[in-house]
Design a protein around this motif. Structure first.
Motif, short mmCIF file in Angstrom:
data_model
loop_
_atom_site.label_atom_id
_atom_site.label_comp_id
_atom_site.label_asym_id
_atom_site.label_seq_id
_atom_site.Cartn_x
_atom_site.Cartn_y
_atom_site.Cartn_z
N ALA A 1 -0.98 -2.08 -1.97
CA ALA A 1 -1.95 -2.70 -1.07
C ALA A 1 -3.23 -3.05 -1.82
O ALA A 1 -3.85 -4.10 -1.57
CB ALA A 1 -2.26 -1.77 0.10
N ALA B 1 6.15 -7.36 5.49
CA ALA B 1 4.80 -7.09 4.99
C ALA B 1 3.91 -8.32 5.10
O ALA B 1 2.75 -8.23 5.50
CB ALA B 1 4.86 -6.59 3.56
N SER C 1 4.77 8.27 1.16
CA SER C 1 4.02 8.27 -0.11
C SER C 1 4.94 7.96 -1.29
O SER C 1 4.54 8.16 -2.45
CB SER C 1 3.34 9.62 -0.32
OG SER C 1 4.31 10.66 -0.34
N THR D 1 -2.67 -5.56 7.27
CA THR D 1 -1.99 -4.30 6.97
C THR D 1 -0.59 -4.56 6.41
O THR D 1 -0.02 -5.64 6.60
CB THR D 1 -1.84 -3.42 8.22
OG1 THR D 1 -0.97 -4.08 9.16
CG2 THR D 1 -3.18 -3.14 8.87
N ILE D 2 -0.07 -3.56 5.73
CA ILE D 2 1.34 -3.53 5.34
C ILE D 2 1.99 -2.42 6.14
O ILE D 2 1.72 -1.24 5.92
CB ILE D 2 1.52 -3.26 3.84
CG1 ILE D 2 0.81 -4.31 3.00
CG2 ILE D 2 3.01 -3.21 3.48
CD1 ILE D 2 0.83 -4.00 1.50
N ARG D 3 2.85 -2.80 7.09
CA ARG D 3 3.51 -1.82 7.94
C ARG D 3 4.93 -1.58 7.41
O ARG D 3 5.83 -2.39 7.62
CB ARG D 3 3.59 -2.32 9.38
CG ARG D 3 2.27 -2.33 10.13
CD ARG D 3 2.45 -2.95 11.51
NE ARG D 3 3.59 -2.41 12.24
CZ ARG D 3 3.56 -1.30 12.99
NH1 ARG D 3 2.41 -0.64 13.11
NH2 ARG D 3 4.63 -0.89 13.62
N ASP E 1 2.84 3.86 -5.42
CA ASP E 1 3.03 3.96 -3.98
C ASP E 1 2.47 2.72 -3.29
O ASP E 1 1.87 1.85 -3.91
CB ASP E 1 2.42 5.25 -3.43
CG ASP E 1 0.91 5.35 -3.62
OD1 ASP E 1 0.24 4.29 -3.77
OD2 ASP E 1 0.38 6.47 -3.59
N MET E 2 2.70 2.64 -1.98
CA MET E 2 2.31 1.45 -1.24
C MET E 2 0.81 1.30 -1.11
O MET E 2 0.30 0.20 -0.96
CB MET E 2 2.96 1.45 0.14
CG MET E 2 4.47 1.21 0.11
SD MET E 2 4.92 -0.33 -0.74
CE MET E 2 4.01 -1.54 0.21
N THR E 3 0.07 2.40 -1.20
CA THR E 3 -1.39 2.29 -1.19
C THR E 3 -1.86 1.55 -2.43
O THR E 3 -2.76 0.70 -2.37
CB THR E 3 -2.03 3.69 -1.13
OG1 THR E 3 -1.63 4.33 0.10
CG2 THR E 3 -3.55 3.60 -1.17
N SER F 1 -4.53 -2.92 3.76
CA SER F 1 -4.29 -1.48 3.80
C SER F 1 -2.85 -1.18 4.16
O SER F 1 -2.20 -1.96 4.88
CB SER F 1 -5.23 -0.80 4.79
OG SER F 1 -5.07 -1.35 6.09
N TYR F 2 -2.37 -0.06 3.67
CA TYR F 2 -0.99 0.35 3.96
C TYR F 2 -0.97 1.27 5.18
O TYR F 2 -1.74 2.23 5.28
CB TYR F 2 -0.40 1.08 2.76
CG TYR F 2 0.93 1.73 3.06
CD1 TYR F 2 2.00 0.98 3.57
CD2 TYR F 2 1.14 3.09 2.82
CE1 TYR F 2 3.22 1.58 3.85
CE2 TYR F 2 2.35 3.69 3.08
CZ TYR F 2 3.39 2.93 3.60
OH TYR F 2 4.59 3.53 3.87
N ASP G 1 1.65 3.68 7.10
CA ASP G 1 2.95 4.34 7.04
C ASP G 1 3.48 4.49 8.46
O ASP G 1 3.00 5.32 9.24
CB ASP G 1 2.81 5.70 6.36
CG ASP G 1 4.14 6.45 6.31
OD1 ASP G 1 5.20 5.79 6.31
OD2 ASP G 1 4.11 7.70 6.26
#
Length: 309
Positions: free
Chosen positions: A221, A161, A177, A170-172, A216-218, A233-234, A236
């Protein structure tokens, strides 16, 4: 805790182990630090007043017996390794041989609470943690298990990340979700030190440690965006694509790669949607958030595209 006997800390140069040593010394507790290699990290431990450094192999019983001599409490933890169970069994045998161990604090992980003898979906390392708990419980030793959820400093966040945040904001990660509750190494280590120095009975207890909330990852973020002062931003990523392009780019051993890949898969299945008050119970304060992670990660606060400094 006023006890002249040193507390043995294994894995003492690791993230958790090093901070456990420091927290014990802050309480004026003598420490014996067991390290695998006599390198600059071991030398930095020797520089701490009240710390005795010994070099040895956790899978070699004479080394562990010698390290335990004169100790009544110990912390067992080591890095991800296919030798984990052998090391745990060796420590248990050495502790029984010692004959005066009052408390063994074992670093486990929260996934163990979802496992049983027939579980097959977890990583080899997670299975070794489950077996380690069984062995230590069978040993008859006074054991406390510490079960953190995923660390903020796990390669999923601290390597993958962080790399994509630095690159393009970004976070890949392939979590979908699903929700998660990462916990800081510092909180877990502080909890370990608290248990090791608590005069009240601790044997037989299990502490499950998470971050302050499961989200969640959002949402994560958004927390990182607030801490960094710029948008993160996340994204997915499909799991198979992530395995090949993102995880595949890291130079990891097969055992560690299997463990990280499995953690990502279990995240996507929402297996890390857990939240406990274990940190607050032990430390009397809320768990650290991702603002602490940002503060403690060199170069993360720079703008996207800038090399870490």
């Amino acid at each position: 805790m006023s006890d002249p006997h040193p507390i043995l800390v294994t894995g003492a140069v690791g993230g958790v182990g090093r901070r456990v040593v420091e927290q014990l010394r802050a309480r004026q507790v003598p420490v014996r630090a067991l390290v695998h290699h006599d390198d600059e990290r071991a030398e930095s431990l020797r520089a701490l007043d009240g710390v005795q450094v010994v070099v040895g192999e956790l899978t070699r019983a004479p080394d562990v017996v010698a390290a335990l001599d004169g100790c009544r409490r110990l912390y067992f933890g080591m890095s991800v390794s296919p030798d984990y169970l052998e090391a745990a069994a060796t420590v248990a045998v050495a502790a029984r041989h010692n004959g005066s161990v009052e408390l063994l604090v074992n670093m486990s992980q929260m996934t163990v609470s979802q496992m049983d003898v027939t579980s097959t979906t977890e990583s080899t390392q997670q299975r070794l943690h489950w077996l380690t708990e069984q062995v230590l419980d069978w040993s008859g030793l006074p054991v406390t298990h510490i079960r953190p959820t995923v660390f903020m400093e796990n390669p999923l966040f601290a390597m993958l990340a962080v790399a994509s945040i630095r690159r393009d904001g970004t976070i890949r990660l392939p979590f979908g979700s699903a929700r998660t509750s990462p916990v800081a190494i510092s909180d877990v280590a502080d909890a370990v030190a608290r248990v090791l120095t608590d005069p009240s009975p601790q044997a037989g207890r299990v502490y499950e440690l998470t971050g302050a909330s499961s989200r969640d990852m959002t949402a994560i973020a958004a927390e990182l965006s607030a801490a960094l002062g710029r948008t993160v931003s996340y994204v997915d990523v499909p799991y198979d694509e992530w395995l090949e392009k993102d995880l595949g780019a890291l130079d990891l051993s097969p055992h560690l790669r299997n463990h990280i890949a499995t953690m990502a898969r279990l995240h996507r299945q929402n297996r890390y949607d857990r939240a406990t008050d274990g940190v607050a119970e032990l430390l009397g304060r809320p768990p650290a958030g991702f603002d602490t992670f940002v503060r403690d990660t060199p170069g993360l606060a720079g703008p996207p595209g800038r090399a870490a400094g």
